[in-house]
Design an enzyme around this catalytic site. Structure first.
Site, mmCIF file in Angstrom:
data_model
loop_
_atom_site.group_PDB
_atom_site.id
_atom_site.type_symbol
_atom_site.label_atom_id
_atom_site.label_comp_id
_atom_site.label_asym_id
_atom_site.label_seq_id
_atom_site.Cartn_x
_atom_site.Cartn_y
_atom_site.Cartn_z
ATOM 1 N N ASN A 109 0.799 -1.225 0.000
ATOM 2 C CA ASN A 109 0.000 0.000 0.000
ATOM 3 C C ASN A 109 0.830 1.272 0.000
ATOM 4 O O ASN A 109 0.330 2.350 0.342
ATOM 5 C CB ASN A 109 -0.941 -0.013 1.215
ATOM 6 N N ASN B 243 -4.957 -5.854 3.735
ATOM 7 C CA ASN B 243 -5.718 -5.027 4.680
ATOM 8 C C ASN B 243 -6.817 -4.163 4.057
ATOM 9 O O ASN B 243 -7.072 -3.041 4.510
ATOM 10 C CB ASN B 243 -4.756 -4.134 5.474
ATOM 11 N N THR C 138 2.658 -6.800 7.130
ATOM 12 C CA THR C 138 1.705 -7.638 6.408
ATOM 13 C C THR C 138 2.200 -7.910 4.987
ATOM 14 O O THR C 138 2.133 -9.043 4.497
ATOM 15 C CB THR C 138 0.327 -6.964 6.352
ATOM 16 N N GLY C 139 2.721 -6.876 4.340
ATOM 17 C CA GLY C 139 3.218 -7.050 2.974
ATOM 18 C C GLY C 139 4.336 -8.062 2.884
ATOM 19 O O GLY C 139 4.376 -8.886 1.957
ATOM 20 N N HIS D 129 8.333 -2.493 13.584
ATOM 21 C CA HIS D 129 8.747 -2.899 12.243
ATOM 22 C C HIS D 129 10.063 -2.230 11.858
ATOM 23 O O HIS D 129 10.390 -1.142 12.358
ATOM 24 C CB HIS D 129 7.701 -2.512 11.193
#
Length: 328
Positions: A118, A141, A252-253, A302
């Site tokens: 994203n 997401n 998530t990616g 992250h």
């Protein structure tokens, strides 16, 4: 009068009977036998690491019957164990999902895949047509598609939700108060583009009642809004940090990318660019659909620049492309 050939068959049957009956009595003292699987295989005999297997519920399974059982190896009855023992298959580590797991199947292997993150770098990229041209498209997401098709495409085969996104959807559809960042109309607008694609929760089902929340969300979307979505979960909570030596939680990616390497022959990565500026120094918003002020790409949660460097390293392979330029 019994012929020699028939007598030979009777003797062979008697020997098998003498072996199997005592063996069955002995093995029946233990009710189940656990089979250890390293990989799960689909009906096309395509096998994937069980730790990253995506289990897709069959279309005819009602959400109330979805158990989302994780970290469970197949349990064989004594009769099943004897059968596999005699055929020499009990110790095989490739397990066909239809033989051991009910009501679920695995995605089939894909020739070309797009993994769409994203990042703001997608805005103005004109990558939509290229993304749509892939055989299989992963998204993350429930990022919006409407209004951005030129840049991000519309094709979607599977969407992974993290816990934050799942909780936000749950609150909006089950509580009176709504989440200002993502209200119910916005969610339904985004879901319109999913059609019959797969909604996948890839983390632990035990965290803060994730299983109950996911089931309720599926029920509302299917029964209340008639969205023909399919449902998937991971055999094991996707946990790739140690394998990739990330030292932080994977985004998530990056989780999607890791699973895609199991499914896809060729992968193109879009929207992965964890910086607030382009190489020429021009500014870049955080997401392609909105901006987040003072976002830290490297934090205690992250380390996106580290993930990006690992993607750059993988992109040296012939079957991995990392797109950071406009597509046309």
């Amino acid at each position: 009068m019994m012929t020699k050939a028939r007598w030979r068959h009777v003797k062979q049957f008697g020997i098998v009977l003498c072996v199997c009956v005592p063996l069955y009595i002995l093995l029946s003292r233990q009710r189940v036998y656990t089979k250890t699987c390293k990989r799960l295989c689909n009906k096309f005999n395509e096998c994937f690491k069980i730790s990253q297997a995506v289990l897709v519920y069959d279309d005819d399974v009602n959400e109330s019957d979805m158990t989302f059982v994780q970290n469970l190896m197949p349990e064989l009855s004594p009769l099943q164990y004897i059968s596999e023992f005699l055929w020499g298959t009990f110790n095989t580590r490739d397990c066909h999902i239809q033989s051991y797991f009910r009501h679920v199947h695995l995605p089939s292997r894909q020739r070309t895949c797009a993994v769409v993150a994203n990042g703001g770098i997608l805005l103005g990229s004109n990558c939509g047509d290229e993304i749509n041209s892939h055989d299989f498209v992963f998204r993350a997401n429930l990022a919006p598609i409407q209004g951005f098709i030129k840049d991000v495409g519309y094709k979607t085969n599977i969407t992974m939700l993290n816990f934050e996104s799942l909780s936000r959807i749950y609150r909006n559809f089950t509580e009176k108060s709504t989440d200002s960042k993502l209200d119910r109309p916005a969610i339904t607008d985004r879901l319109q583009f999913l059609n019959d694609s797969i909604l996948w929760f890839g983390k632990s089902m035990q965290r803060q009642e994730a299983k109950l929340k996911f089931k309720k969300v599926i029920e509302v979307l299917r029964q209340g809004y008639r969205f023909p979505i399919r449902v998937a979960y991971s055999w094991k909570s996707i946990s790739i940090e140690r394998y990739w030596n990330l030292q932080h939680h994977a985004t998530t990616g990056f989780n999607i990318y890791s699973v895609a390497t199991q499914i896809c022959d060729n992968i193109a990565l879009y929207g992965f660019y964890p910086f607030s500026e382009l190489e020429d120094g021009s500014g870049l918003q955080h997401h392609y659909y909105d901006d987040v002020k003072y976002f830290f790409y490297r934090s205690h949660v992250h380390n996106m620049p580290l993930e990006f460097s690992k993607l750059q390293h993988d992109a040296k392979k012939e079957n991995i492309r990392l797109i950071t330029k406009k597509c046309k």
